[in-house]
Design an enzyme around this catalytic site. Structure first.
Site, PDB file in Angstrom:
ATOM      1  N   HIS A   1       0.825  -1.309  -0.088  1.00 18.78           N
ATOM      2  CA  HIS A   1      -0.072  -0.023  -0.022  1.00 18.78           C
ATOM      3  C   HIS A   1       0.890   1.322  -0.079  1.00 18.78           C
ATOM      4  CE1 HIS A   1       0.554  -1.374   4.140  1.00 18.78           C
ATOM      5  NE2 HIS A   1       0.511  -0.102   4.645  1.00 18.78           N
TER       6      HIS A   1
ATOM      7  N   HIS B   1       0.877   5.384   1.013  1.00 17.01           N
ATOM      8  CA  HIS B   1       0.053   6.224   1.762  1.00 17.01           C
ATOM      9  C   HIS B   1       0.139   7.618   1.281  1.00 17.01           C
ATOM     10  CE1 HIS B   1       0.007   3.986   5.857  1.00 17.01           C
ATOM     11  NE2 HIS B   1       1.062   3.328   5.258  1.00 17.01           N
TER      12      HIS B   1
HETATM   13  P1  5GP Z   1       1.390   0.304   7.416  1.00 18.27           P
HETATM   14  O1  5GP Z   1       1.981   0.838   8.872  1.00 18.27           O
HETATM   15  O2  5GP Z   1       1.161  -0.979   7.278  1.00 18.27           O
HETATM   16  O3  5GP Z   1       2.177   1.167   6.352  1.00 18.27           O
HETATM   17  O4  5GP Z   1       0.004   1.250   7.273  1.00 18.27           O
HETATM   18  C1  5GP Z   1      -1.125   0.472   7.342  1.00 18.27           C
HETATM   19  C2  5GP Z   1      -2.123   1.345   7.564  1.00 18.27           C
HETATM   20  O5  5GP Z   1      -3.466   0.691   7.131  1.00 18.27           O
HETATM   21  C3  5GP Z   1      -2.371   2.248   8.617  1.00 18.27           C
HETATM   22  O6  5GP Z   1      -2.490   3.691   8.428  1.00 18.27           O
HETATM   23  C4  5GP Z   1      -3.840   1.878   8.918  1.00 18.27           C
HETATM   24  O7  5GP Z   1      -4.613   2.882   9.562  1.00 18.27           O
HETATM   25  C5  5GP Z   1      -4.718   1.548   7.740  1.00 18.27           C
HETATM   26  N1  5GP Z   1      -5.776   0.484   8.065  1.00 18.27           N
HETATM   27  C6  5GP Z   1      -5.572  -0.634   8.676  1.00 18.27           C
HETATM   28  N2  5GP Z   1      -6.749  -1.402   8.750  1.00 18.27           N
HETATM   29  C7  5GP Z   1      -7.459  -0.548   8.029  1.00 18.27           C
HETATM   30  C8  5GP Z   1      -8.901  -0.754   7.780  1.00 18.27           C
HETATM   31  O8  5GP Z   1      -9.589  -1.857   7.958  1.00 18.27           O
HETATM   32  N3  5GP Z   1      -9.331  -0.004   6.842  1.00 18.27           N
HETATM   33  C9  5GP Z   1      -8.729   1.137   6.307  1.00 18.27           C
HETATM   34  N4  5GP Z   1      -9.365   1.941   5.707  1.00 18.27           N
HETATM   35  N5  5GP Z   1      -7.405   1.149   6.733  1.00 18.27           N
HETATM   36  C10 5GP Z   1      -6.869   0.451   7.611  1.00 18.27           C
END
Ligand code: 5GP
Ligand code: ZN
Length: 143
Positions: free
Chosen positions: A103, A105
């Site tokens: 993903h 951001h």
């Molecule tokens: P990472 O730390 O893996 O780069 O970021 C994961 C992101 O996914 C976090 O910013 C978190 O808030 C978001 N996230 C996790 N679970 C969900 C979800 O069920 N729905 C949405 N819309 N975002 C999520």
């Protein structure tokens, strides 16, 4: 493309089993608002293929994800009034990746809320740089 998995949160969002605020969708990509936003407008772009890290993603899916970034970030800035923003992409738990599905951001800088990161520059040694560049390009040319 790799099959979506049953237990991956983002695969479940893609399948519509979990709700999200959808922003953009095409054959390869989905974008939606982050559920735990760092700032107003923080959103995510994900490939529909279930791939854990960006370095494992094929050129079609990675190109499709990145192609969305300019339009979506411009729309987020317009909607939130942000004048600057960061693109963040974490790979591996030690790098801060929590959800093991690639993903991107988009994090707008709004009302003083923005991505903060520690950046301590070193100094690239000319000889070490030459060796390292040779090592990377050697591997790159084999793939
Ligand atoms: P990472 O730390 O893996 O780069 O970021 C994961 C992101 O996914 C976090 O910013 C978190 O808030 C978001 N996230 C996790 N679970 C969900 C979800 O069920 N729905 C949405 N819309 N975002 C999520
Ligand atoms: Zn997944």
């Amino acid at each position: 493309m790799p099959e979506p998995t049953d237990d991956c949160i983002f695969c479940r969002i893609i399948r519509g089993e979990l709700p999200c605020h959808r922003l953009y969708e095409d054959n390869h990509v989905l974008s939606f608002l982050d559920i735990g936003p760092i700032s107003h407008g923080h959103c995510l772009i994900i490939p529909k293929a279930h791939v854990e890290r960006f370095d494992q993603l094929d050129a079609t899916a990675s190109g499709a994800c990145l192609a969305v970034v300019p339009r979506l970030s411009a729309a987020v800035m317009s909607a939130t009034g942000a004048l600057s923003w960061n693109l963040l992409q974490n790979n591996g738990a030690e790098a801060g990746q929590v959800v093991p599905h690639v993903h991107f951001h988009i994090i707008p800088n709004v009302d003083g809320r923005r991505l903060r990161f520690e950046w301590t520059p070193g100094q690239l040694d000319a000889d070490a740089g030459k060796d390292l560049a040779a090592k990377i390009t050697h591997t790159l040319n084999q793939t």
